[in-house]
Structure formats: C-alpha cells, structure tokens
Design an enzyme around this catalytic site. Structure first.
Site, PDB file in Angstrom:
ATOM      1  N   SER A 144      45.881 -17.160 -14.237  1.00 37.00           N
ATOM      2  CA  SER A 144      45.519 -17.859 -13.004  1.00 37.00           C
ATOM      3  C   SER A 144      44.017 -17.766 -12.808  1.00 37.00           C
ATOM      4  O   SER A 144      43.405 -16.723 -13.094  1.00 37.00           O
ATOM      5  CB  SER A 144      46.227 -17.244 -11.799  1.00 37.00           C
ATOM      6  OG  SER A 144      45.700 -17.760 -10.583  1.00 37.00           O
ATOM      7  N   TYR A 157      48.839  -9.969  -7.604  1.00 38.45           N
ATOM      8  CA  TYR A 157      49.067 -11.107  -8.493  1.00 38.45           C
ATOM      9  C   TYR A 157      47.928 -11.245  -9.502  1.00 38.45           C
ATOM     10  O   TYR A 157      48.163 -11.384 -10.706  1.00 38.45           O
ATOM     11  CB  TYR A 157      49.194 -12.382  -7.658  1.00 38.45           C
ATOM     12  CG  TYR A 157      49.394 -13.643  -8.464  1.00 38.45           C
ATOM     13  CD1 TYR A 157      50.602 -13.891  -9.110  1.00 38.45           C
ATOM     14  CD2 TYR A 157      48.383 -14.591  -8.573  1.00 38.45           C
ATOM     15  CE1 TYR A 157      50.789 -15.054  -9.844  1.00 38.45           C
ATOM     16  CE2 TYR A 157      48.565 -15.754  -9.302  1.00 38.45           C
ATOM     17  CZ  TYR A 157      49.758 -15.978  -9.936  1.00 38.45           C
ATOM     18  OH  TYR A 157      49.949 -17.131 -10.664  1.00 38.45           O
TER      19      TYR A 157
END
Length: 249
Positions: A144, A157
């Site tokens: 990401s 995350y």
C-alpha cells in the site's frame, strides 16, 4: 469449469478474488486468457458471481475457499489449480485486512488478526508460489502507498504492508535461476468498499484531491498494473514495489 488440464492455457490464482481489487484482477486476467482460480475467505456467493461473470464473457474460472493464513488451505488451493488446469503461472495475492485505529487505541486482538492475514497470509501464499510457479511465472503481492504516506490511523496496516514489501524484495532474489518474477503493487487511495467503509464524503473528497490526477484510483486501474506485471511485457520488471497511486508523494 474446465475439468481437464489444458497445457496451452496460462493459469492464475487470485486470493481475495471475490471483492474489490482482487475481484477486478480476476476478471482482467481471465480476459487476458488465463484460467483463474478465484480464492475467497468466506463469501462464496460473491466468489461465484465473479466466476459467473468470467464465464459469461467467455473465460474460464473456478472459485475455491481458502484461509490464506492456514497452510493446508493454501496448499489445497494450489493443488486444485494444478489438478484442474495443469499448473500455476501467476499468483496474485490480493487478500488483506485493514482495521483503522490510532496506535494507542487499537485492540491487540485486531492487531493479531490483521497480521495473521496480511503478514502470515502473504508468507504462506508466497511459500507455495515459490515452490510451484512454473518457469515464466509471476508472483504479485499487494502492499500500500500508505507505507510511505504515513496517514494517521494506519499504523498497524502500514506496518503489515512494510513486511510485505520486505518479503517481496527478498523472495525475488531467492528465486534466482527460476525464471519467475516477484513484485508488489502498492495502490494509493482506491475506490473499493474496503477503502470507503467508515469514511465521510469530506474525507473521501480530500483523499481524492491528493494525487495530481485529482481522483481516487479504481480497481480497474490496479488490475491493469497487475495484468502488465504477469504478462509477457512485464518480464523484465522484477523485485520492485510499483506505487500505483496517481502521483501522490
């Protein structure tokens, strides 16, 4: 579903293939001519819908349940692809979790579940891919862009995706001599249910305005990047993290 192996057909496994980016990747690769095994964690109906859409467009696909953090499930997923279609040429690991919370407030049970899917799951899938991908094959993991953007609330995350990037770069080097590429795609803000969940219109508009292209990414944008990486034209791209985010710095 094709029941006899077809040696002239390339075969892809897409984890997290029932929704979001994974769903669009599965459909794109089927359109590129791959037979696709659509891996899903729990939503069989959604996975079956992907298969039906692929078959309606003239493609070949099969849905199979697998918990990516469970090594027996993942081994069975690869077994199915080999028994049904003859082998595995591309693995796209799109399954993931994204609970958002400030570091000081995150329930550690959420952290454990996140890491089981995002870190252990990536390791388990990559381990099978490293053992089973045929020469000329490709593995694509998902990171990401938040790893570099460091948005508040994304601590757990982003940490899990930092681990994915490290694993990707090391595995690419460990695959020397196998003629298999290993890369990661790191999307920026992308209009999926997972991303939009819990965000108000103001937050979504602010995130959409950040790239110079002034919009959110789409699952189709990311699927196109994956298609390139697993296709013939992407063979010279290896050991890279491709930040597909519209130019956010």
């Amino acid at each position: 579903m094709t029941t006899q192996p077809q040696q002239d057909r390339r075969v892809a496994i897409v984890t997290g293939g029932s929704r979001g980016i994974g769903r669009q990747v599965a459909r794109r690769l089927a359109g590129d001519g791959f037979a696709v095994v659509v891996g899903y964690a729990g939503n069989k109906d959604a996975a079956d819908e992907v298969v039906q859409a692929i078959e309606a467009a003239g493609g070949t696909a099969y849905a199979a349940r697998a918990d990516v953090g469970h090594e027996a499930d993942v081994a069975a997923l690869f077994d199915l692809a080999e028994a049904t279609y003859g082998g595995v040429d591309a693995v796209v690991h799109a399954a993931g979790r994204m609970p958002l919370s400030p570091v000081s407030e995150l329930d550690l049970s959420e952290l454990d579940a996140l890491y089981r899917t995002n870190i252990r799951g990536t390791f388990v899938v990559d381990q099978q891919a490293a053992r089973r991908l045929r020469p000329g094959g490709a593995l694509v993991n998902f990171s990401s862009s938040v790893v570099g953007l460091a948005f508040p609330g994304y601590g757990a995350y982003a940490a899990s995706k930092g681990a994915v990037e490290a694993l990707t770069l090391i595995l690419a080097r460990e695959m020397r001599g196998r003629d298999v590429t290993v890369n990661a795609v790191a999307p920026g803000p992308t209009a999926t249910d997972l991303f939009l969940d819990g965000k108000d219109e103001e937050t979504v508009a602010r995130l959409a305005a950040q790239p110079p292209l002034e919009r959110l990414g789409t699952p189709e944008d990311i699927a196109g990047v994956v298609s390139f990486l697993v296709g013939r034209e992407g063979r010279w791209v290896n050991g890279q993290v491709l930040r597909a985010n519209g130019g956010i710095i």
